[in-house]
Design an enzyme around this catalytic site. Structure first.
Site, PDB file in Angstrom:
ATOM      1  N   ASN A 102       5.210  -8.631 -12.000  1.00 45.22           N
ATOM      2  CA  ASN A 102       5.149  -8.784 -10.705  1.00 45.22           C
ATOM      3  C   ASN A 102       5.264 -10.444 -10.399  1.00 45.22           C
ATOM      4  O   ASN A 102       5.984 -10.750  -9.509  1.00 45.22           O
ATOM      5  CB  ASN A 102       3.962  -8.102 -10.136  1.00 45.22           C
ATOM      6  CG  ASN A 102       3.824  -6.478 -10.241  1.00 45.22           C
ATOM      7  OD1 ASN A 102       4.826  -5.851 -10.805  1.00 45.22           O
ATOM      8  ND2 ASN A 102       2.500  -5.987 -10.460  1.00 45.22           N
ATOM      9  N   ASP A 103       4.217 -10.991 -11.027  1.00 45.42           N
ATOM     10  CA  ASP A 103       4.312 -12.339 -10.867  1.00 45.42           C
ATOM     11  C   ASP A 103       5.186 -13.219 -11.370  1.00 45.42           C
ATOM     12  O   ASP A 103       5.800 -14.243 -11.104  1.00 45.42           O
ATOM     13  CB  ASP A 103       2.840 -12.868 -11.443  1.00 45.42           C
ATOM     14  CG  ASP A 103       1.620 -12.745 -10.142  1.00 45.42           C
ATOM     15  OD1 ASP A 103       2.200 -13.065  -9.042  1.00 45.42           O
ATOM     16  OD2 ASP A 103       0.830 -12.216 -10.378  1.00 45.42           O
ATOM     17  N   ARG A 143       5.974 -12.214  -3.747  1.00 45.66           N
ATOM     18  CA  ARG A 143       6.209 -10.765  -4.129  1.00 45.66           C
ATOM     19  C   ARG A 143       5.746 -10.000  -3.170  1.00 45.66           C
ATOM     20  O   ARG A 143       6.275  -8.572  -3.080  1.00 45.66           O
ATOM     21  CB  ARG A 143       5.265 -10.601  -5.283  1.00 45.66           C
ATOM     22  CG  ARG A 143       3.858 -10.790  -5.179  1.00 45.66           C
ATOM     23  CD  ARG A 143       3.101 -10.735  -6.351  1.00 45.66           C
ATOM     24  NE  ARG A 143       2.488  -9.458  -6.404  1.00 45.66           N
ATOM     25  CZ  ARG A 143       1.613  -9.200  -7.434  1.00 45.66           C
ATOM     26  NH1 ARG A 143       0.982 -10.055  -8.376  1.00 45.66           N
ATOM     27  NH2 ARG A 143       0.950  -7.960  -7.877  1.00 45.66           N
ATOM     28  N   HIS A 155       0.764  -1.091  -0.052  1.00 40.08           N
ATOM     29  CA  HIS A 155       0.138  -0.061   0.176  1.00 40.08           C
ATOM     30  C   HIS A 155       0.998   1.517  -0.010  1.00 40.08           C
ATOM     31  O   HIS A 155       0.407   2.208  -0.773  1.00 40.08           O
ATOM     32  CB  HIS A 155      -1.130  -0.092   1.350  1.00 40.08           C
ATOM     33  CG  HIS A 155      -2.072  -0.888   1.136  1.00 40.08           C
ATOM     34  ND1 HIS A 155      -2.544  -1.592   2.091  1.00 40.08           N
ATOM     35  CD2 HIS A 155      -2.868  -1.164   0.035  1.00 40.08           C
ATOM     36  CE1 HIS A 155      -3.574  -2.320   1.610  1.00 40.08           C
ATOM     37  NE2 HIS A 155      -3.843  -2.014   0.352  1.00 40.08           N
ATOM     38  N   ARG A 214      -8.547  -7.440 -18.148  1.00 39.25           N
ATOM     39  CA  ARG A 214      -8.021  -8.674 -17.886  1.00 39.25           C
ATOM     40  C   ARG A 214      -9.373  -9.594 -17.084  1.00 39.25           C
ATOM     41  O   ARG A 214      -9.848  -8.923 -16.240  1.00 39.25           O
ATOM     42  CB  ARG A 214      -6.708  -8.619 -16.698  1.00 39.25           C
ATOM     43  CG  ARG A 214      -6.638  -9.922 -16.171  1.00 39.25           C
ATOM     44  CD  ARG A 214      -5.035  -9.669 -15.450  1.00 39.25           C
ATOM     45  NE  ARG A 214      -5.437  -9.230 -13.894  1.00 39.25           N
ATOM     46  CZ  ARG A 214      -4.514  -8.986 -13.112  1.00 39.25           C
ATOM     47  NH1 ARG A 214      -3.389  -9.097 -13.659  1.00 39.25           N
ATOM     48  NH2 ARG A 214      -4.907  -8.408 -12.139  1.00 39.25           N
ATOM     49  N   ARG A 252      -7.681  -4.005 -14.103  1.00 38.36           N
ATOM     50  CA  ARG A 252      -7.765  -5.318 -13.038  1.00 38.36           C
ATOM     51  C   ARG A 252      -9.071  -5.605 -12.687  1.00 38.36           C
ATOM     52  O   ARG A 252      -9.627  -4.864 -11.603  1.00 38.36           O
ATOM     53  CB  ARG A 252      -6.729  -4.824 -11.856  1.00 38.36           C
ATOM     54  CG  ARG A 252      -5.558  -4.980 -12.197  1.00 38.36           C
ATOM     55  CD  ARG A 252      -4.451  -4.843 -11.120  1.00 38.36           C
ATOM     56  NE  ARG A 252      -3.158  -5.078 -10.929  1.00 38.36           N
ATOM     57  CZ  ARG A 252      -1.901  -4.220 -11.337  1.00 38.36           C
ATOM     58  NH1 ARG A 252      -2.272  -3.130 -11.393  1.00 38.36           N
ATOM     59  NH2 ARG A 252      -0.817  -4.844 -11.374  1.00 38.36           N
ATOM     60  N   GLU A 312       2.804 -14.613 -16.938  1.00 40.66           N
ATOM     61  CA  GLU A 312       3.350 -14.360 -15.369  1.00 40.66           C
ATOM     62  C   GLU A 312       3.803 -15.446 -14.803  1.00 40.66           C
ATOM     63  O   GLU A 312       4.485 -15.578 -13.984  1.00 40.66           O
ATOM     64  CB  GLU A 312       1.945 -14.035 -14.741  1.00 40.66           C
ATOM     65  CG  GLU A 312       1.181 -12.882 -15.104  1.00 40.66           C
ATOM     66  CD  GLU A 312       0.026 -12.930 -14.347  1.00 40.66           C
ATOM     67  OE1 GLU A 312       0.025 -11.985 -13.467  1.00 40.66           O
ATOM     68  OE2 GLU A 312      -0.974 -13.398 -14.807  1.00 40.66           O
ATOM     69  N   CYS A 331       2.710  -4.868 -18.240  1.00 42.20           N
ATOM     70  CA  CYS A 331       2.054  -4.394 -17.529  1.00 42.20           C
ATOM     71  C   CYS A 331       2.142  -4.310 -16.008  1.00 42.20           C
ATOM     72  O   CYS A 331       1.400  -4.069 -15.141  1.00 42.20           O
ATOM     73  CB  CYS A 331       0.629  -4.829 -17.897  1.00 42.20           C
ATOM     74  SG  CYS A 331       0.011  -6.405 -17.458  1.00 42.20           S
TER      75      CYS A 331
END
Ligand code: PEP
Ligand code: MG
Length: 563
Positions: A447-448, A458, A198, A336, A300, A424, A495
């Site tokens: 990220n993944d 992660r 966050h 997505r 997302r 990913e 992305c």
């Protein structure tokens, strides 16, 4: 400035390094958040006759905290408002309140019940891992606010300094991060947190240079002059003031260049790389529209439904998707399908008990536990497309096999939509050429891809160096995927958060990706940086990054190559 400890005598000179998440340079005195409230170790026992009133006192305190957070959300926007609202929801969570009032009915006082119940839930969240584990910080923040309310103390939190300062903290309560004023908090570093925490997300929205997972930060006393570089992750203590001011000036120039950039995305010699925005709902898409983003590279959709008990109807979903399509009328929008599970569980999708949810039923795999959910979502996207006259691209998350890609593509084409899949999972990168026999585009979720390539959670601050998107192994898989795209003549975008790093964006362009999709706040900086370098330079930088020994060496080599 009661949060700021006195200036240390003889401030230490040196540097601490963390994971850079929001680029920019800040120079100013370090400040630290004030202490959290003392949590009493001994609790009163409440007599039978007073328990109902004590339970009511607890519920009223939780309600007051939730109302204050909601009032603050009304004055915030974007991710900050969402975080504040999510935390208000946590303060009023029926499970949490029910467990706490249950303890009170067994004789605990309200403060003791708040503390014990929070720890009970924290243990549960930690065991779940991923995004749920991240919510432990939120939960403890709520506990502190409720305890302060019950004890008649002022609400804990960060007091703003008079002088622009660099905030150093172990971790920040989301409610504190969301309330930061970027004119007074000019830089931010935390010991904990990851690139997708966050703190990172809100700092990016607010445009505050930010470094997370900076071990050794605790040794820097408040009052020390620090130079924080959100591009390299370095936090230098007591730097040469003149050099520090020059670094800030150079950064300001870079930001001015970004502010003046209007797109479209291209290198200095005109090689096109579309710069797109990542969004999560209609308001987010409308906000992104105010940036030079040429379209939406990642919508997302699961984030629209985190608070839903029941699967939204097709019509309900279509309304939400149409909002995003309308915001980007006539432009590219990549939707997505639900990436539910692991760090983003949805209540209306049955998630089996799993020891390791990141390797479990998530992304496209939810079709196995929630039959028809993918088809219904595609119906909704098709309905939104028909209503708005748009032709969105649609991609599936967490594709691991060619068969999954083929099956998904058939469902999408049957609805006259354009199919693609996310890369990913390393398996998808390795077989990118075969995936492209079935789909029209690929989008790399770094990220993944980082998490699964490096076998490192992660969300783990301890493993942030491993999940750094500059890892040469991850870049090698990006290269392989982009090459497959070029061979097939089909677009391959990025992305994940990697696309939000202006320097890394140049590397990705050099590796051959055709679009970069990032947080709206990062769009201009990425586009402006790319416009300063030629494609040949990007290719040279990409070669150096893949050949480097580790992320730090890769950054250094690319900085040298690009100047
Ligand atoms: C990614 O994994 O890089 C990605 C873009 O998806 P998410 O961050 O939503 O998992
Ligand atoms: Mg992902």
């Amino acid at each position: 400035m009661k949060n700021v400890m006195p200036v240390a005598d003889g401030s230490p000179v040196g540097a601490v390094r963390g994971t850079p998440v929001v680029p920019g340079v800040a120079y100013g005195p370090a400040i630290r958040p004030g202490p959290r409230p003392e949590l009493p170790a001994v609790h009163a026992s409440i007599p039978d006759t007073a328990r109902a009133a004590e339970a009511e006192r607890f519920t009223a305190a939780a309600r007051a905290v939730a109302e204050r957070l909601r009032a603050r959300a009304a004055h915030a926007s974007g991710a900050a408002a969402e975080v504040l609202l999510a935390n208000a929801g946590l303060a009023e969570d029926r499970g949490w309140i029910g467990a706490a009032t249950g303890r009170i009915r067994s004789g605990s006082d309200a403060v003791g019940a708040a503390i014990a119940t929070t720890e009970q839930f924290a243990t549960m969240f930690t065991q779940l891992g991923g995004l749920m584990a991240e919510r432990v910080t939120d939960l403890r923040d709520i506990r502190d606010r409720v305890v302060a309310e019950l004890s008649g103390h002022p609400e804990p939190g960060l007091e703003l300094p008079d002088e622009p300062s660099v905030l150093l903290a172990e971790d920040l309560a989301p409610a504190d991060t969301a309330g930061l004023d970027p004119t007074r908090i000019i830089g931010l570093a935390t010991t904990l947190g990851g690139p997708t925490s966050h703190t990172a997300i809100i700092a990016r929205q607010l445009g505050i240079p930010c470094v997370v997972a900076a071990a050794g930060l605790d040794a820097i006393p408040a009052g020390t002059a620090v130079l924080l570089d959100g591009s390299t992750g370095e936090i230098r203590t007591a730097p040469d003031p003149e050099a520090a001011r020059a670094a800030v000036a150079a950064d300001r120039q870079e930001r001015a260049r970004a502010a003046a950039w209007t797109g479209p995305g291209a290198t200095a010699d005109g090689h096109r790389v579309a710069i797109l925005a990542n969004v999560q709902d209609g308001p987010g898409a409308r906000a992104a529209r105010r940036t030079p983003a040429e379209g939406v590279g990642l919508f997302r959709t699961e984030l629209c439904f985190l608070d839903r008990e029941l699967e939204p109807s097709v019509a309900d979903q279509a309304d939400i998707y149409a909002e995003v399509l309308t915001a980007y009328a006539g432009r590219k929008v990549v939707v997505r399908t639900l990436d539910a599970g692991s760090d983003k569980p949805l209540r209306f999708v049955t998630h089996p008990e799993e020891h390791n949810p990141a390797l479990g039923v998530r992304g496209i795999r939810i079709g196995s536990t929630a039959p028809g959910i993918v088809e219904r979502q595609l119906d909704a996207v098709a309905e939104a497309a028909a209503r708005t006259g748009q032709s969105p691209w649609v991609m599936a998350p967490m594709i691991a096999t060619v068969a999954e890609a083929a099956a998904f593509a058939a469902l999408v084409r049957a609805r006259d939509l354009v199919p693609g899949v996310m890369v990913e999972v390393p398996a998808a990168a390795l077989l990118a050429d075969r995936l492209l026999e079935h789909v029209d585009f690929l989008s790399i979720g770094t990220n993944d891809l980082g998490q699964y390539t490096m076998a490192a959670d992660r969300m783990s601050p301890q493993l942030a160096t491993l999940t750094d998107p500059w890892q040469p192994a991850v870049l090698a898989l990006v290269a392989r995927t982009a090459e497959a795209g070029q061979a097939a003549g089909k677009p391959v975008g990025v992305c994940g958060e990697a696309a939000a790093d202006p320097l890394l964006a140049c590397v990705l362009a050099g590796l051959g990706v055709t679009s970069l999709s990032c947080a709206a706040a990062a769009v201009a900086a990425v586009g402006a940086r790319l416009a300063t370098v030629t494609l040949d330079l990007c290719r040279e930088a990409a070669g150096a990054a893949v050949a480097a020994a580790d992320p730090a060496a890769a950054r250094a080599a690319v900085t040298r190559a690009l100047g």
